[in-house]
Design a protein around this motif. Structure first.
Motif, PDB file in Angstrom:
ATOM      1  N   ILE A  21       0.845  -1.208   0.000  1.00  0.00           N
ATOM      2  CA  ILE A  21       0.000   0.000   0.000  1.00  0.00           C
ATOM      3  C   ILE A  21       0.875   1.252   0.000  1.00  0.00           C
ATOM      4  CG2 ILE A  21      -1.603   1.344   1.433  1.00  0.00           C
ATOM      5  CD1 ILE A  21      -2.796  -1.493   2.229  1.00  0.00           C
ATOM      6  N   PHE A  37      -6.937  -3.280  -0.468  1.00  0.00           N
ATOM      7  CA  PHE A  37      -7.470  -3.208   0.905  1.00  0.00           C
ATOM      8  C   PHE A  37      -8.412  -4.384   1.174  1.00  0.00           C
ATOM      9  CE2 PHE A  37      -6.251   1.123  -0.167  1.00  0.00           C
ATOM     10  CZ  PHE A  37      -5.428   1.432   0.905  1.00  0.00           C
ATOM     11  N   VAL A  91      -6.505   1.994   5.763  1.00  0.00           N
ATOM     12  CA  VAL A  91      -6.042   0.850   6.576  1.00  0.00           C
ATOM     13  C   VAL A  91      -6.824   0.827   7.890  1.00  0.00           C
ATOM     14  CG1 VAL A  91      -4.092  -0.156   7.838  1.00  0.00           C
ATOM     15  CG2 VAL A  91      -3.767   0.684   5.509  1.00  0.00           C
ATOM     16  N   VAL A  94      -9.975  -0.958   7.276  1.00  0.00           N
ATOM     17  CA  VAL A  94      -9.738  -2.413   7.249  1.00  0.00           C
ATOM     18  C   VAL A  94      -9.634  -2.933   8.687  1.00  0.00           C
ATOM     19  CG1 VAL A  94      -8.020  -4.196   6.680  1.00  0.00           C
ATOM     20  CG2 VAL A  94      -8.638  -2.467   4.978  1.00  0.00           C
TER      21      VAL A  94
END
Length: 193
Positions: A21, A37, A91, A94
């Motif tokens: 990423i 992701f 992130v 996630v």
């Protein structure tokens, strides 16, 4: 009793996603760009699903299974060191989605499937609780829904499609990853383009 893997997930696996990423140009409007992701999330959800499967097969006892779930949590909830705020946010999303996955796995390991209501009922109750700003209750309902998914019930893709972006929508996204992990617990290839 077969021998379970000693490691279901590693800090190195997570770091590989973080590094990928960091190196990629991320465009939130571009589905292909955002796919990394989803893969990152699915990869950790698959590891959690494998732990629950090992627990169900009596390859791991309650304590060992809990410990393995906690190990995943220790890895995935570490703060990514990005300069890019969008990447940090994505992130974080996630991580939020995975938090419900790990919580549902823990609940299942310790208490089994929550059979007092259906997945649909729990999702509706979670949405109502979120509307009333009772985020803790909303989370609790979706954890229960997650235990039913682990037990083999299906989360309809239609559920939550009308939800506004918020914790319940993120958690439902995590439960969708959990469901696909339970159905097909194959390791995500990090080089999968």
């Amino acid at each position: 009793m077969s021998t379970p893997p000693t490691e279901y997930y590693s800090a190195e696996r997570w770091q590989n996603w973080v590094d990928r990423i960091r190196e990629e140009e991320i465009d939130a409007e571009d589905e292909d760009s955002m796919r990394v992701f989803d893969l990152m999330q699915d990869d950790a959800a698959i590891a959690a699903a494998k732990i629950v499967a090992s627990f169900d097969d009596d390859d791991l006892d309650e304590e060992a299974a809990s410990e393995k779930i906690n190990e995943i949590g220790d890895i995935v909830f570490s703060e990514p060191d990005f300069d890019d705020e969008d990447k940090v946010f994505l992130v974080g999303s996630v991580q939020e989605s995975l938090s419900i996955v790990l919580h549902a796995c823990m609940e299942y390991i310790h208490a089994g499937a929550a059979e007092e209501a259906t997945i649909e009922d729990y999702v509706a109750a979670a949405a109502d609780a979120e509307q009333g700003e009772d985020i803790e209750s909303a989370r609790g309902y979706l954890v229960k829904a997650g235990t039913l998914i682990i037990d083999g019930e299906n989360l309809s893709p239609e559920l939550g499609k009308d939800l506004e972006y918020g914790p319940v929508a993120e958690w439902l996204n995590g439960l969708a990853s959990l469901q696909s992990a339970m159905e097909d617990p194959e390791v995500v290839e990090e080089d999968d383009e």
